[in-house]
Design an enzyme around this catalytic site. Sequence first.
Site, PDB file in Angstrom:
ATOM      1  N   GLU A 136      32.751  32.944  38.941  1.00 49.75           N
ATOM      2  CA  GLU A 136      33.350  32.805  40.265  1.00 49.75           C
ATOM      3  C   GLU A 136      32.400  32.068  41.205  1.00 49.75           C
ATOM      4  O   GLU A 136      31.208  32.355  41.201  1.00 49.75           O
ATOM      5  CB  GLU A 136      33.698  34.185  40.832  1.00 49.75           C
ATOM      6  N   HIS A 168      39.739  36.660  43.964  1.00 51.74           N
ATOM      7  CA  HIS A 168      39.056  37.961  44.046  1.00 51.74           C
ATOM      8  C   HIS A 168      39.335  38.646  45.386  1.00 51.74           C
ATOM      9  O   HIS A 168      38.422  39.077  46.091  1.00 51.74           O
ATOM     10  CB  HIS A 168      37.550  37.789  43.836  1.00 51.74           C
TER      11      HIS A 168
END
Length: 308
Positions: A264, A283
């Site tokens: 990420e 997220h």
Amino acid sequence: MARILIAEFMDLPAVAQLQQAHEVLYDPQLVDQPARLLDEAARADALVVRNRTQVRGPLLQALARCKVVGRLGVGLDNIDLPGCAARGIAVLPATGANALSVAEYVVATAMLLLRGAYRASDAVAGGAWPRPALSNGREIGGKTLGLVGFGMIGQTTARLARGLGMVVVAFDAMMENDDPAFAESSVAPLGLAPLLANADVVSLHVPLTEGTRHLLDAARIAGMKPGAVLINTARGGVVDEQAVAAALRSGQLGGAALDVFEHEPLAATAHFADCPNLLLTPHIAGLTAESNERVSTLIAQRVLEALR
């Protein structure tokens, strides 16, 4: 008076609560300034982070006088727990404070993916009328939800899902089948393989460990009920992303919602290109205005208690 370092965003009333009792450096951009973060960490009695700050290696070594790390969330894979314990640093997660936000995300994406009709706005506004193509969506009522992991988030998800008429089953490697949480939630415990084979929607709620890394790999996805929907709000490494993409293209998976990724932010990648019925979010399943207030308030209170 202690010195508290907050390296990622926190609800401002909670920051003010900390400032009333201690010296506070609040800079949500500090996570992206590693040299400055290390310098400030050396003078911190408490550190507050979300999931991006890696409390390990050089940063952990820099925490020479730190007594507590407050985690604005529940996942702890960004924190070296044994290393903190060895240095006498308490790690305080915000257990339960974002459970409702994640549970609502799971139910909402499950409904969206099962129905398959909610991306037609541009087509309809442009004069198209794809009624036949969108008339075979599936209802959520009567479907089986399989929860992999049955902690507080899983239990909250089960409550919402049962309110919509779903049958809920769960697998949790850390819980015995006679754990009262199953009966209290009217949820049937199952092994992982039978859960995957029978669930219309599978939602993951496990931490990322060596035992759960790629828990949902190509072989286990092949063992899922054909056309099932997969939702991952746990950690990206729990699923094999390329296997998910392949299963969507083949039709083995009827849909997927991924809120977390192995790396990420997600890099531009071809393996999700042209995947049908796929939702990708950055997220944020546990992030709402309400949950941020609850998480921040809880961690502020727990940090203050730890510094007394």
